[in-house]
Design a protein around this motif. Structure first.
Motif, PDB file in Angstrom:
ATOM      1  N   VAL A  31      28.308  13.259  -4.435  1.00  0.00           N
ATOM      2  CA  VAL A  31      27.045  13.193  -3.686  1.00  0.00           C
ATOM      3  C   VAL A  31      26.095  12.173  -4.311  1.00  0.00           C
ATOM      4  CG1 VAL A  31      25.004  14.524  -3.020  1.00  0.00           C
ATOM      5  CG2 VAL A  31      27.261  15.542  -2.824  1.00  0.00           C
ATOM      6  N   TYR A  35      24.503   8.761  -2.674  1.00  0.00           N
ATOM      7  CA  TYR A  35      23.058   8.541  -2.658  1.00  0.00           C
ATOM      8  C   TYR A  35      22.701   7.203  -3.280  1.00  0.00           C
ATOM      9  CZ  TYR A  35      18.118   9.072  -3.729  1.00  0.00           C
ATOM     10  OH  TYR A  35      16.763   8.876  -3.827  1.00  0.00           O
ATOM     11  N   LEU A  43      19.953  12.096   3.182  1.00  0.00           N
ATOM     12  CA  LEU A  43      20.299  12.587   1.857  1.00  0.00           C
ATOM     13  C   LEU A  43      19.195  12.241   0.873  1.00  0.00           C
ATOM     14  CD1 LEU A  43      22.513  13.974   0.195  1.00  0.00           C
ATOM     15  CD2 LEU A  43      23.434  11.706  -0.309  1.00  0.00           C
ATOM     16  N   SER A  47      17.579  17.610  -1.587  1.00  0.00           N
ATOM     17  CA  SER A  47      18.671  18.256  -0.854  1.00  0.00           C
ATOM     18  C   SER A  47      19.949  18.331  -1.698  1.00  0.00           C
ATOM     19  CB  SER A  47      18.949  17.500   0.437  1.00  0.00           C
ATOM     20  OG  SER A  47      19.351  16.163   0.161  1.00  0.00           O
ATOM     21  N   ILE A  48      20.147  17.314  -2.543  1.00  0.00           N
ATOM     22  CA  ILE A  48      21.338  17.330  -3.405  1.00  0.00           C
ATOM     23  C   ILE A  48      21.298  18.516  -4.364  1.00  0.00           C
ATOM     24  CG2 ILE A  48      22.525  16.099  -5.273  1.00  0.00           C
ATOM     25  CD1 ILE A  48      21.759  13.487  -3.858  1.00  0.00           C
TER      26      ILE A  48
END
Length: 345
Positions: A31, A35, A43, A47-48
């Motif tokens: 992730v 990003y 993203l 949110s991560i």
């Protein structure tokens, strides 16, 4: 508590948690890479981290639950194996474990069942051998008793019985000569006294064989000294002892040597007409040396096997060989008998 955490159940849970940790690190790396490289609008950093935290919490609960449940069956199967091993260790070889699965644990259970069957069969074989050995021992004991009775009966017949018969005949003849020829009657009475003394000596030698066959826990030296003290009270023989105590001799070897010396002294009383007997034993180098000598009439070595003493000499030789020793005898008519025994230590 630490011991409990090392159980198979907690090992399962730890393995799931390790998988959770590796999966979390991998997802976070993927992730964050998306990003940094593509910076999509949907993203964000918040949110991560929210996704990762929620994933860790949910995955942790599922890992703990699934690890606990999946390890239950494994723990139960291993407990069965543990109980079976404990039963085998206690001697309950009829215990069995039944597992219908087709994996390594089932194979171990099957091998333990086979082991139990083999051990059960070995126990039965040992019990059967013990019973057979007991029967053989009884049979051997009966045979030895019968053989000894026959030997004593033969010796009584060949020696004491004939001497008593001769005493009877000589006594009757002496009574007939008493009035007609007192001098001849006196000579006859002297022969009767000599024959009676020989019969008495023969009987004492035979009774010596009925003495207890073991040392009753006493050392060999003390046993021989006690035996000689008994013989001094029963016969007119001078015994000269030179006995050294030897450490480390087994009880079985001491008993065999005691019986050998006892047999030798019995033969001397019965056949040698000796007035002196020397008995000595000592440790020489790495062997135990026994020497028995008398000043009796001796015998011809070429024909001694046909003499009455041959049975006793054969027994002494066999006993010596049973404990790994060597037996040597030297004798000459008019020069006594010498016996040398060497037992390795």
């Amino acid at each position: 508590m630490l011991k409990r955490l090392n159980s198979i159940r907690y090992a399962y849970i730890r393995s799931h948690l390790y998988g959770l940790f590796l999966t979390t690190v991998t997802l976070m790396a993927i992730v964050l890479s998306i990003y940094v490289l593509f910076q999509p609008n949907w993203l964000s950093v918040t949110s991560i981290f929210v996704f990762i935290i929620l994933y860790v919490v949910v995955a942790f609960l599922f890992s703990f639950y699934i690890g606990f449940k999946s390890s239950g069956d494994m723990k139960e199967r291993l407990d069965y194996l543990s109980v079976l091993i404990a039963q085998l260790a206690r001697g309950n070889y009829s215990s069995r474990v039944y597992d219908n699965a087709d994996d390594e644990i089932a194979r171990i259970g099957s091998e333990l069942n086979e082991l139990g069957e083999k051990m059960q069969g070995q126990v039965k074989s040992l019990q059967r051998l013990a019973d057979e050995k007991a029967e053989y021992a009884k049979t051997a004991g009966k045979a030895a008793t019968i053989e000894e009775r026959q030997r004593l009966a033969r010796d009584l017949h060949d020696a004491v019985s004939q001497q008593l018969f001769a005493l009877t005949m000589m006594s009757q003849a002496c009574l007939r000569l008493l009035d007609r020829s007192p001098d001849k009657a006196r000579e006859q009475m002297e022969d009767i006294a000599e024959a009676a003394l020989k019969a008495q000596t023969e009987m004492r030698a035979l009774l010596l064989h009925l003495r207890p066959i073991d040392l009753s826990g006493e050392p060999l030296r003390e046993g021989i000294e006690n035996l000689v003290e008994e013989l001094k009270q029963k016969c007119h023989i001078d015994f000269h002892l030179d006995l050294q105590e030897v450490e480390g001799m087994s009880e079985s070897t001491a008993e065999h040597l005691f019986r050998i010396i006892q047999e030798s002294l019995s033969n001397t009383m019965r056949h040698a007409d000796a007035t002196e007997v020397n008995v000595e034993f000592a440790k020489r180098n790495k062997e135990f040396f026994v020497h028995i000598a008398d000043n009796g009439k001796g015998f011809d070595m070429g024909t001694y096997q046909q003499k009455k003493a041959s049975y006793g000499l054969k027994t002494m030789r066999e006993r010596t060989e049973e404990i790994g020793g060597t037996f040597a005898i030297r004798s000459k008519q008019g020069e006594g008998t010498h016996i040398d025994i060497r037992i390795p230590l």
